[in-house]
Design a protein around this motif. Structure first.
Motif, mmCIF file in Angstrom:
data_model
loop_
_atom_site.group_PDB
_atom_site.id
_atom_site.type_symbol
_atom_site.label_atom_id
_atom_site.label_comp_id
_atom_site.label_asym_id
_atom_site.label_seq_id
_atom_site.Cartn_x
_atom_site.Cartn_y
_atom_site.Cartn_z
ATOM 1 N N SER A 1 0.450 46.662 -8.173
ATOM 2 C CA SER A 1 -0.937 46.569 -7.726
ATOM 3 C C SER A 1 -1.083 47.076 -6.297
ATOM 4 C CB SER A 1 -1.413 45.120 -7.821
ATOM 5 O OG SER A 1 -2.719 44.976 -7.290
ATOM 6 N N SER B 1 -0.609 50.881 -6.340
ATOM 7 C CA SER B 1 -1.807 51.517 -6.890
ATOM 8 C C SER B 1 -2.917 51.580 -5.851
ATOM 9 C CB SER B 1 -2.275 50.748 -8.131
ATOM 10 O OG SER B 1 -3.476 51.292 -8.641
ATOM 11 N N TYR B 2 -3.076 50.513 -5.099
ATOM 12 C CA TYR B 2 -4.084 50.482 -4.036
ATOM 13 C C TYR B 2 -3.781 51.534 -2.972
ATOM 14 C CZ TYR B 2 -6.312 48.798 0.252
ATOM 15 O OH TYR B 2 -7.015 48.715 1.432
ATOM 16 N N HIS C 1 -4.582 54.913 -4.245
ATOM 17 C CA HIS C 1 -6.038 55.093 -4.265
ATOM 18 C C HIS C 1 -6.563 55.436 -2.874
ATOM 19 C CE1 HIS C 1 -10.233 54.476 -5.402
ATOM 20 N NE2 HIS C 1 -10.357 53.652 -4.366
ATOM 21 N N THR D 1 1.020 56.914 -13.885
ATOM 22 C CA THR D 1 0.481 56.512 -12.586
ATOM 23 C C THR D 1 0.642 54.999 -12.429
ATOM 24 O OG1 THR D 1 -1.740 56.126 -13.447
ATOM 25 C CG2 THR D 1 -1.213 58.369 -12.725
ATOM 26 N N LYS E 1 -1.689 52.877 -11.935
ATOM 27 C CA LYS E 1 -2.720 52.218 -12.726
ATOM 28 C C LYS E 1 -2.335 52.167 -14.198
ATOM 29 C CE LYS E 1 -6.877 52.564 -11.373
ATOM 30 N NZ LYS E 1 -8.257 53.000 -11.006
ATOM 31 N N GLN E 2 -1.704 53.221 -14.703
ATOM 32 C CA GLN E 2 -1.247 53.219 -16.091
ATOM 33 C C GLN E 2 -0.115 52.210 -16.311
ATOM 34 O OE1 GLN E 2 -0.326 57.389 -16.465
ATOM 35 N NE2 GLN E 2 -2.356 57.914 -17.281
ATOM 36 N N LEU F 1 0.167 49.368 -14.831
ATOM 37 C CA LEU F 1 -0.456 48.049 -14.935
ATOM 38 C C LEU F 1 -1.024 47.777 -16.321
ATOM 39 C CD1 LEU F 1 -2.311 47.902 -11.484
ATOM 40 C CD2 LEU F 1 -0.342 46.525 -12.185
ATOM 41 N N GLN F 2 -1.279 48.825 -17.085
ATOM 42 C CA GLN F 2 -1.842 48.674 -18.428
ATOM 43 C C GLN F 2 -0.775 48.727 -19.516
ATOM 44 O OE1 GLN F 2 -4.640 51.908 -18.497
ATOM 45 N NE2 GLN F 2 -6.041 50.951 -17.031
ATOM 46 N N ASP G 1 -8.198 45.337 -9.272
ATOM 47 C CA ASP G 1 -8.381 46.409 -8.305
ATOM 48 C C ASP G 1 -9.010 45.806 -7.052
ATOM 49 O OD1 ASP G 1 -7.334 48.291 -9.986
ATOM 50 O OD2 ASP G 1 -9.275 48.907 -10.799
#
Length: 464
Positions: free
Chosen positions: A130, A133-134, A137, A263, A265-266, A268-269, A283
């Protein structure tokens, strides 16, 4: 105690150094807690709140030019799983970075031989991804992700640290600097190929997860050459006790082709990451802070801070003493701890009020009813204007009429007023003192009314 004061004097005190004097007045250095290639990390105590902080000392030398951008990177980061920058001070020799202190130790020391249980590894790894990812971003890559650069705080939450090798990137732009730690190098770094930023961090995340689940790094050998050979071939093995879903996720991250890596974000999913759906990070993109907490401002007012200057420091993100005190009080409040300040004042020429303040017993603010309009169309009590400097700072989230313009330079208690003309008799003098005390109370009441009113204004502002 004597040795602590001595160390503080040696490290932070020096002739003709205003910044060092500020640090010495603000913090008491306790001991060294870390050594790096580019500087030392010291444990210190914030004198007003008693909160422990970490002070990173970066020397301004030729070989340190890269890491000297770390304060700039951290100024733009505000995330629950990224260590919080509190204050930056600079001298002609050093840069001092005051940061939160995560007292739980390094993630490296929390991984037992044989690896962690998957539930605990999943929880901490979610938080690390997380944070990454931040950062991605925000256009920042870390470039030195490893268990040594992930701390665990008192709440057992992961906190990403050490942005000395970090760099800004633009999607599609290739980078050519080759930095990092050997065991976490991505293949493109070893082969000296131009690379995009995020995939390099994703490879390092794969190495970290493998270490968390097995207690050892995926690429090892007796010599550096053996390690590099294994990395360029992506040759590693997973113990059979690691679940299939975890092995698949590690395989995706440790893919030779950077374009085929997921990525953050991916990640995290991924099914392994979402298993249980507990403690899932959200997020996070909220800056510090859109509107200061009125309870904390009241506490700082009682400490002797000028509220207008404090508000401007937060709006312009100055990372000075006032902002550091605000963030530390904010942290204490989030932990449910009362905020008690010590005897030694920080703001120069301002004497703090003599009684400690506990936020748990602070003023109870009224809540906005559902029928109340989101934004008042009438002037608020004591409502001032934002200073011109803050309006030019580009803070689009700050409403210009919400910042107090009062200069609260209060006269210290017991101080005598200047003599003008003939000396008044004792009755006149007592009346004058009562008048001054009444003025002080009126100023404090005005500030509290302002805080109450601004707290009732919705965060969803109408366009200016």
């Amino acid at each position: 105690m004597h040795s602590q004061s001595s160390e503080s004097s040696v490290v932070l005190q020096g002739p003709r150094s205003c910044q060092k004097a500020v640090l010495r007045d603000q913090y008491e250095v306790l001991r060294d807690i870390g050594f790096g290639r580019f500087g030392k990390i010291k444990l210190a105590s914030h004198r007003l709140t008693g909160v422990e902080v970490a002070i990173k000392v970066l020397q301004k030398k030729g070989q340190n030019l890269l890491v000297l951008s770390e304060p700039e990177m951290m100024r733009s980061l505000e995330h629950p799983y990224v260590i919080q920058l509190l204050q930056v001070a600079e001298t002609h020799r050093n840069i001092y970075m005051v940061m939160e202190h995560a007292g739980g130790g390094r993630l490296l020391d929390h991984v037992p031989q044989g690896g962690m249980q998957e539930e605990e590894a999943r929880r901490l790894f979610r938080q690390v991804v997380s944070a990454v990812s931040y950062c991605h971003h925000k256009g920042i890559m870390h470039r030195d992700l490893k268990p040594e650069n992930i701390m665990v705080d008192a709440r057992s939450h992961a906190r990403l640290i050490d942005f000395g090798f970090s760099a800004r990137f633009t999607p599609g732009q290739n980078l050519h600097q080759f930095w990092g730690t050997l065991s976490h190098f991505a293949p493109e770094i070893i082969l000296r190929k131009a690379y995009e930023g995020p995939p390099v961090d994703i490879w390092s995340l794969g190495v970290i997860l493998h270490f968390m689940l097995t207690g050892r790094y995926p690429f090892g050998g007796n010599t550096s050459k053996e390690v590099l050979s294994q990395i360029t071939l992506a040759t590693y093995s997973n113990p059979p006790y690691v679940s299939l879903a975890a092995r698949m996720l590690i395989h995706q991250m440790l893919t030779l082709d950077p374009q085929k890596r997921p990525t953050a974000k991916q990640i995290l999913q991924h099914p392994w990451m979402t298993h249980g759906k507990q403690d899932l990070p959200h997020d996070y993109s909220e800056p510090i802070p859109i509107r200061p907490d009125p309870e904390i401002l009241t506490t700082m007012f009682d400490m002797g801070y000028d509220l207008r200057k404090t508000w401007v420091s937060l709006a312009k993100r100055k990372f000075n003493a006032a902002m550091a005190t605000y963030l530390l009080l904010q942290h204490q409040k989030s932990q449910g701890a009362g905020c008690i300040f010590q005897e030694k004042p920080v703001p120069p020429r301002v004497k703090p009020r003599p009684h400690p303040v506990d936020l748990s017993h602070s003023l109870v603010l009224p809540k906005r009813s559902p029928s109340e309009p989101a934004l008042s169309t009438f002037p608020l009590p004591c409502e001032p204007q934002l200073p011109e400097g803050a309006r030019q700072a580009g803070q689009k989230h700050i409403r210009s009429a919400s910042e107090p313009a009062l200069h609260l330079h209060l006269q210290p208690a017991g101080a005598s007023t200047p003599d003008v003309g003939p000396q008044p008799d004792s009755g006149q003098l007592n009346a004058h003192r009562r008048l001054l005390r009444w003025v002080d109370r009126r100023i404090a009441t005005c500030v509290r009314e302002l805080c109450c009113c601004t707290s009732r204004v919705s965060n969803k502002l109408a366009p200016m």
